[in-house]
Design a protein around this motif. Structure first.
Motif, PDB file in Angstrom:
ATOM      1  N   SER A 170       0.806  -1.211   0.000  1.00  0.00           N
ATOM      2  CA  SER A 170       0.000   0.000   0.000  1.00  0.00           C
ATOM      3  C   SER A 170       0.842   1.263   0.000  1.00  0.00           C
ATOM      4  O   SER A 170       0.310   2.365  -0.022  1.00  0.00           O
ATOM      5  N   GLY A 171       2.140   1.110   0.049  1.00  0.00           N
ATOM      6  CA  GLY A 171       3.003   2.286   0.082  1.00  0.00           C
ATOM      7  C   GLY A 171       3.235   2.791   1.485  1.00  0.00           C
ATOM      8  O   GLY A 171       3.922   3.781   1.704  1.00  0.00           O
ATOM      9  N   ALA A 172       2.625   2.095   2.496  1.00  0.00           N
ATOM     10  CA  ALA A 172       2.845   2.505   3.886  1.00  0.00           C
ATOM     11  C   ALA A 172       4.033   1.729   4.436  1.00  0.00           C
ATOM     12  O   ALA A 172       4.745   1.066   3.719  1.00  0.00           O
ATOM     13  N   GLY A 173       4.227   1.777   5.749  1.00  0.00           N
ATOM     14  CA  GLY A 173       5.306   1.021   6.363  1.00  0.00           C
ATOM     15  C   GLY A 173       6.675   1.521   5.956  1.00  0.00           C
ATOM     16  O   GLY A 173       7.589   0.736   5.711  1.00  0.00           O
ATOM     17  N   LEU A 174       6.842   2.828   5.820  1.00  0.00           N
ATOM     18  CA  LEU A 174       8.114   3.391   5.381  1.00  0.00           C
ATOM     19  C   LEU A 174       9.045   3.696   6.546  1.00  0.00           C
ATOM     20  O   LEU A 174      10.059   4.341   6.369  1.00  0.00           O
ATOM     21  N   ASP A 175       8.682   3.216   7.742  1.00  0.00           N
ATOM     22  CA  ASP A 175       9.510   3.388   8.920  1.00  0.00           C
ATOM     23  C   ASP A 175       9.758   4.874   9.204  1.00  0.00           C
ATOM     24  O   ASP A 175      10.878   5.289   9.514  1.00  0.00           O
ATOM     25  N   LEU A 176       8.694   5.669   9.071  1.00  0.00           N
ATOM     26  CA  LEU A 176       8.805   7.096   9.327  1.00  0.00           C
ATOM     27  C   LEU A 176       8.354   7.407  10.749  1.00  0.00           C
ATOM     28  O   LEU A 176       7.658   6.619  11.385  1.00  0.00           O
ATOM     29  N   PRO A 214       5.985   9.033  13.513  1.00  0.00           N
ATOM     30  CA  PRO A 214       4.531   9.261  13.473  1.00  0.00           C
ATOM     31  C   PRO A 214       4.224  10.725  13.207  1.00  0.00           C
ATOM     32  O   PRO A 214       5.022  11.614  13.516  1.00  0.00           O
ATOM     33  N   TRP A 215       3.050  10.937  12.630  1.00  0.00           N
ATOM     34  CA  TRP A 215       2.625  12.309  12.319  1.00  0.00           C
ATOM     35  C   TRP A 215       2.475  13.092  13.621  1.00  0.00           C
ATOM     36  O   TRP A 215       1.881  12.602  14.581  1.00  0.00           O
ATOM     37  N   PRO A 216       3.008  14.311  13.700  1.00  0.00           N
ATOM     38  CA  PRO A 216       2.964  15.062  14.966  1.00  0.00           C
ATOM     39  C   PRO A 216       1.539  15.414  15.378  1.00  0.00           C
ATOM     40  O   PRO A 216       0.734  15.831  14.556  1.00  0.00           O
ATOM     41  N   LYS A 217       1.246  15.228  16.644  1.00  0.00           N
ATOM     42  CA  LYS A 217      -0.052  15.595  17.216  1.00  0.00           C
ATOM     43  C   LYS A 217       0.139  16.908  17.985  1.00  0.00           C
ATOM     44  O   LYS A 217       0.923  16.957  18.946  1.00  0.00           O
ATOM     45  N   VAL A 218      -0.551  17.937  17.568  1.00  0.00           N
ATOM     46  CA  VAL A 218      -0.343  19.263  18.153  1.00  0.00           C
ATOM     47  C   VAL A 218      -1.687  19.844  18.587  1.00  0.00           C
ATOM     48  O   VAL A 218      -2.680  19.759  17.847  1.00  0.00           O
ATOM     49  N   ASP A 219      -1.713  20.431  19.747  1.00  0.00           N
ATOM     50  CA  ASP A 219      -2.881  21.170  20.208  1.00  0.00           C
ATOM     51  C   ASP A 219      -2.727  22.615  19.736  1.00  0.00           C
ATOM     52  O   ASP A 219      -2.090  23.441  20.386  1.00  0.00           O
ATOM     53  N   PHE A 220      -3.311  22.900  18.570  1.00  0.00           N
ATOM     54  CA  PHE A 220      -3.116  24.207  17.960  1.00  0.00           C
ATOM     55  C   PHE A 220      -3.784  25.328  18.752  1.00  0.00           C
ATOM     56  O   PHE A 220      -3.438  26.507  18.578  1.00  0.00           O
TER      57      PHE A 220
END
Length: 532
Positions: free
Chosen positions: A285-291, A293-299
């Motif tokens: 699926s193109g995932a699993g790129l060992d990146l 995690p997307w940052p979680k921010v309280d804007f």
């Protein structure tokens, strides 16, 4: 006394010459009324043909690959005569002839060919169990990033079970529902055999028995995967009886269909059958790129915000664009085209055809020029299929159209056979349908090359994302006046069109891309070159 009876294909609607994909019985088998005999598959539905009689199979007259129609002979059956006293007391074996006109069957209705669309969300289910439907009645509504479409019933019958719900994503071949089909008896409430006749029990008006619950030894079944597995009703029933999750099986039948032997073999070896690993699925699926995690921010910590849901079409488009960007090795080559003379010609043509309502844009000329460039460089008019390159002999050019709901890509089919004026008219019609949300799926399918034009909005160069399974896309921005000096002595102002060609590096190399861009630019500079 025993008699030999011919068991034939019942009424299967308007289908003829339907291929047999599975033979479920063999000579010597003892069968009951409604036991499945064969499985047939049309281009719209898969259905099992049940037996209208009970007895012992003497000879099978059909094999996988044969094509059948109503009345075709399936087998010879040794059956007990209905007039024999010992059998007459068992109405479930031989129902009165008046109680049945033809056996009922259960057909799996699948998503038909919907072009290149996959994982399309179901936004509406238009029927429920027990509903009677006719051929072409709408069953569900799908909405891709480009169009909304209704899936019609391929034949008439009564809805037995709905196998999808709103929010599910489906692709071609996914099972939508099961449909009780064929002519069945209409028995009045005063008929004494109504309660025991097997034909009555199988009629659409009476719900069929619920599937047997999985055995205690069975694992947890993924109902979504189970419902979408490519298997017939009899195989599904067996799988539930044995507690086998069809979603874990790989079918060995025709076109990957799961057959009875697959279920039995899986049940024997338990849960040891290999299933795709999470990492393999992620890689595919193109995932699993060992990146990270997307940052979680309280804007809200930094100021006032407004949360607005991403539009549905944009969410679907994002998934396709992300897949194409991650899985295709993009390279973009930029160049300029001198369109000074072509622009003058375009203005002249528009004046000449003003009364006819023709108004050509530069894009119409680019589409025509693209067909000549693709013929000279056929690897750009191709698709990659594993280790094979599919070179297309047709020239269907897609163009990006801006609509209130986002970008869609209508396709000008056989653009090489059309003049610029005809292309311009067709572009106008398709763009109007796109803005109104009325484009049909087939008007956005089959493209072999795409042009994405930002028109007069602005910009100079950009990197258009390839529209898989194509291998190249041409991006163009707003033309601008540029002073050039071809001979190094005298300079002149020329109208320049920026070109941005993105190409799949697995198929195309840099030298070929540069040559394509130069040739395309030269065609726009002087369309008389197409005559050479």
């Amino acid at each position: 006394m025993a008699t030999i009876k011919e068991i034939k294909v019942p009424d299967i609607g308007d289908f003829n010459d339907v291929p047999v994909i599975e033979v479920l019985i063999q000579a010597g088998d003892t069968i009951k009324v409604e036991d499945p005999l064969i499985t047939i598959e049309s281009d719209k539905a898969t259905m099992e043909v049940p037996s209208s009689e009970a007895g012992v199979v003497k000879e099978v007259k059909i094999k996988v690959g044969d094509k059948v129609s109503q009345g075709g002979l399936i087998l010879l059956l040794e059956s007990t005569d209905a007039g024999e006293p010992a059998v007459a007391s068992v109405p479930t074996v031989s129902p009165p002839p008046a109680a049945v006109s033809a056996p009922a069957g259960v057909a799996e209705v699948r998503v038909p060919d919907i072009g290149d669309f996959t994982d399309v969300p179901v936004i509406e289910v238009l029927v429920k169990p027990g509903d009677s439907v006719k051929a072409e009645d709408p069953l569900i509504t799908l909405e891709s990033d480009k169009a909304t479409m209704e899936v019609p019933a391929p034949l008439g019958g009564v809805v037995q079970e709905i196998l999808v719900r709103v929010g599910d994503s489906v692709s071609e071949g996914a099972v939508i529902l099961t449909l009780v089909t064929g002519a069945v008896s209409t028995v009045t409430s005063s008929a004494p055999v109504a309660a025991t006749s097997p034909t009555t029990n199988a009629s659409p008006a009476t719900p069929l028995p619920s599937p047997v619950a999985p055995t205690a030894a069975a694992g947890v079944i993924d109902e979504t995967a189970f419902r979408l597995a490519y298997a017939g009703p009899a195989v599904r029933k067996l799988a539930r009886e044995l507690g086998v999750d069809l979603g874990k099986l790989t079918g060995t039948g025709d076109k990957g269909r799961i057959i009875r032997q697959d279920v039995e073999a899986f049940a024997k070896r338990g849960d040891s059958a290999p299933t795709p690993s999470a990492s393999a699925s992620a890689s595919a699926s193109g995932a699993g790129l060992d990146l990270l995690p997307w940052p979680k921010v309280d804007f809200t910590k930094f100021g006032a915000i407004e949360t607005r849901p991403l539009a549905r079409i944009k969410k679907i488009s994002a998934a396709n664009l992300h897949r194409n960007w991650v899985m295709i090795p993009h390279v973009t080559t930029h160049d300029d085209a001198d369109i000074t003379d072509l622009e003058a010609f375009r203005v002249q043509l528009n004046k000449e055809n003003e009364k006819a309502g023709v108004k050509l844009s530069m894009l119409a000329f680019m589409i025509k020029a693209a067909t000549f460039a693709l013929k000279k460089f056929p690897e750009f008019n191709a698709s990659l299929d594993g280790d094979n390159l599919i070179l297309k002999q047709y020239y269907h050019i897609g163009f990006a159209a801006d609509t209130p709901n986002g970008l869609v890509v209508p396709v000008i089919r056989d653009a090489d056979r059309k003049g610029v004026i005809e292309i311009g008219k067709e572009m106008g019609e398709l763009a109007k349908l796109a803005r109104e949300g009325k484009l049909k799926p087939d008007q956005m399918q089959g493209g072999s090359f795409t042009i994405s034009s930002l028109g007069g909005i602005g910009g100079t160069y950009f990197t258009p994302i390839i529209n898989a399974p194509e291998v190249a896309i041409m991006g163009v921005c707003k033309s601008y006046w540029k002073q050039v000096s071809p001979d190094g002595k005298q300079s002149a102002w020329r109208l320049t069109l920026p070109l941005s060609l993105s190409w799949d590096h697995r198929v195309i190399d840099g030298a070929a891309a540069a040559r394509f861009n130069v040739y395309f630019a030269n065609l726009l500079a002087d369309l008389r070159r197409v005559l050479v």
